[in-house]
Design an enzyme around this catalytic site. Structure first.
Site, PDB file in Angstrom:
ATOM      1  N   HIS A 319      -6.808   4.829 -11.236  1.00 62.15           N
ATOM      2  CA  HIS A 319      -5.845   5.695 -10.362  1.00 62.15           C
ATOM      3  C   HIS A 319      -4.356   4.744 -10.202  1.00 62.15           C
ATOM      4  O   HIS A 319      -4.460   3.763  -9.843  1.00 62.15           O
ATOM      5  CB  HIS A 319      -6.324   6.074  -9.037  1.00 62.15           C
ATOM      6  CG  HIS A 319      -5.587   7.448  -8.532  1.00 62.15           C
ATOM      7  ND1 HIS A 319      -4.653   7.250  -7.852  1.00 62.15           N
ATOM      8  CD2 HIS A 319      -5.892   8.794  -8.564  1.00 62.15           C
ATOM      9  CE1 HIS A 319      -4.011   8.162  -7.250  1.00 62.15           C
ATOM     10  NE2 HIS A 319      -4.943   9.125  -7.793  1.00 62.15           N
ATOM     11  N   GLU A 321      -2.414   5.102  -7.824  1.00 64.30           N
ATOM     12  CA  GLU A 321      -2.262   4.481  -6.465  1.00 64.30           C
ATOM     13  C   GLU A 321      -2.924   3.001  -6.346  1.00 64.30           C
ATOM     14  O   GLU A 321      -2.377   1.952  -5.804  1.00 64.30           O
ATOM     15  CB  GLU A 321      -2.719   5.424  -5.330  1.00 64.30           C
ATOM     16  CG  GLU A 321      -2.802   4.849  -3.875  1.00 64.30           C
ATOM     17  CD  GLU A 321      -3.298   5.471  -2.920  1.00 64.30           C
ATOM     18  OE1 GLU A 321      -3.214   7.015  -3.169  1.00 64.30           O
ATOM     19  OE2 GLU A 321      -3.583   5.096  -2.007  1.00 64.30           O
TER      20      GLU A 321
END
Ligand code: SF4
Length: 500
Positions: A319, A321
């Site tokens: 991901h 993030e």
């Protein structure tokens, strides 16, 4: 009462549909009726049809829209004729099911004409926005009254390949095979019909960080003009991305794809310092749309690493993030996805723990508890690492899941937030599915589902939830209840580069 009557103009069409229906368990509730060719014959036949819960028209049709090809299947979004319009609100559901059956499906308005349409008349109809033309759908739609109605046409002639050309004859053979596949789908469509209650989980859809990120791209386009480059998807929703692309945004995976000096937006998920440095080296004009709540996790990671701790990030590999946060602490950070990951940790220094902002609170809590069990001195994670929007949407879906026969979470497959909502609903015992829009809703899920809960991930526009609800409303009367677990009034300021 018969469940569904499928009307066709020609015997060849009726036989093709009936042949396909023989293979479906729903065929006993379906009758195929030949209403004859042309609106007058169809109107007389429609007036004599026996009672049925749903009416459909299918058969061959002619394209007026240049984008349609022979063999395409048009699902009417509305039927028009003589100044009247019959809407077909369940069209997106039917079109999605036909697409999953392997048919090349388009949706658009269908015009019913009193005669064969050719040449100039075809071009004039195209200018009205019609996609295709037939001669029977309008009178059957009129006879349907308030009953469920659909019109599906297999295109056999187009402006470029008019009727009776060789291409058309070849297409008609394929069209008969398509009609055989359309019959069972229409049977599933009729079986999914009925009155429903929709429970709207609230809060749902856009959070403050996503609102801000989308507004940053919009304002950058206004202020600097197109193209504006965006590194990665600005938020994880394909509809948002396509809309911004139409307005001049260019989405890239890496900064190497951005011309030197160009305006470049960093997505809401944040970036590693190495990406900022590369942007500086390339002279890019950066506007940072990192959500302030993600930026807070970055700051915590830097603080923990600066005092010598191992930064343990609970999150999902790959991901953006996660890549951004771990990029803040090279050599001092590690990702754990589950309890097994915690068991593999061999830290030689203090442990400090953070979580990705969009995790399921219950799952992340279990992993955090395991970290504290193994490393009693570990600091964190803070209760608000999983952001307010994620927490509220999970509470809201939990509040409706137990009451629902079916939970539909609207969001893209790469949205962590939306995926977690689907998992949370499933853990509550619900039959839960992630859908990107109404076309993804399988008709089989709806059969017998009288209470449907609807929610959406933080990156999903509210209009998509409305589109799903509208399509469900096309299958029968809908009673809509909003279930709000809390109010949200979070707002973030815009970066100075795009501030008014
Ligand atoms: S989900 Fe939370 S962290 Fe992510 S953009 Fe929205 S408010 Fe920010």
């Amino acid at each position: 009462m018969t469940g569904l009557i499928v009307c066709t103009a020609l015997g060849v069409e009726a036989r093709a549909v009936a042949r396909g229906l023989r293979r479906t368990p729903d065929h006993l509730r379906v009758r195929v009726v030949r209403v004859g060719m042309g609106p007058d014959r169809a109107a007389r036949a429609a007036a004599l049809l026996p009672p049925a819960a749903a009416l459909a028209v299918t058969g061959f049709g002619g394209a007026v829209h240049d984008g349609l090809r022979p063999g395409d299947v048009l699902v009417a979004t509305e039927v028009r004729s003589g100044g009247e319009v019959w809407p077909c609100p369940s069209a997106p559901l039917l079109a999605g099911e036909l697409a999953r059956a392997g048919l090349p499906v388009r949706t658009g308005p269908l015009f019913t004409s009193p005669r064969l349409v050719t040449g100039r008349e075809r071009r004039a109809l195209a200018r009205t926005g019609a996609y295709a033309v037939d001669m029977e759908s309008a009178p059957v739609a009129a006879a349907a009254g308030g009953r469920l109605f659909a019109a599906v046409r297999v295109i056999v002639d187009t402006p470029a390949a008019p009727l009776l050309s060789l291409a058309t004859i070849g297409g008609a053979l394929g069209a008969r095979r398509a009609l055989a596949r359309i019959g069972p789908v229409l049977a599933r469509w009729a079986a999914a019909a009925g009155p429903r209650r929709v429970l709207l989980a609230s809060p749902r859809s856009f959070c403050a960080g996503v609102e801000r990120a989308v507004e940053i791209v919009e304002r950058a386009l206004e202020r600097f003009g197109a193209p504006v480059y965006v590194r990665k998807q600005i938020v994880h929703n394909i509809h948002v991305v396509r809309d911004l692309e139409r307005r001049g945004a260019v989405f890239v995976d890496e900064l190497a794809e951005v011309p030197p000096g160009a305006v470049t937006v960093f997505s809401a998920h944040g970036v590693a310092p190495a990406v900022r440095e590369e942007a500086g080296r390339r002279g890019l004009r950066v506007v940072d749309a990192t959500c302030p709540l993600v930026a807070k996790v970055h700051a915590e990671a830097r603080r923990f690493a600066a005092r010598g701790d191992l930064v343990v990030l609970i999150g999902h590999a790959g991901h953006e993030e996660v890549e951004g946060v771990l990029g803040e602490v090279p050599g001092a950070g590690v990702l754990v996805e589950d309890e097994a990951g915690v068991a593999r940790l061999r830290p030689e220094r203090g442990v400090a723990c953070l979580t990705q902002t969009t995790l399921a609170a219950d799952e992340a809590g279990r992993v955090a508890a395991e970290i504290r069990r193994r490393f009693p001195g570990a600091e964190g994670p803070r209760g608000d690492d999983i952001c307010y929007a994620t927490t509220n949407r999970q509470r809201a879906v939990r509040a409706v899941a137990a009451e629902a026969d079916l939970v539909l979470v609207v969001g893209s497959a790469n949205s962590s937030n939306a995926l977690r909502l689907t998992e949370v609903a499933a853990r509550e015992g619900a039959s839960a599915h992630l859908v990107d829009g109404p076309g993804d809703v399988a008709l089989g899920w709806l059969r017998g589902a009288r209470t449907v809960a609807l929610t959406a991930g933080a990156s999903t526009p509210g209009s998509l939830v409305e589109a799903v609800a509208a399509a469900l409303g096309g299958l029968g009367p809908l009673e809509v209840e909003e279930r709000r677990v809390t109010e949200e009034n979070v707002a973030f300021t815009l970066p100075k580069e795009v501030r008014p």
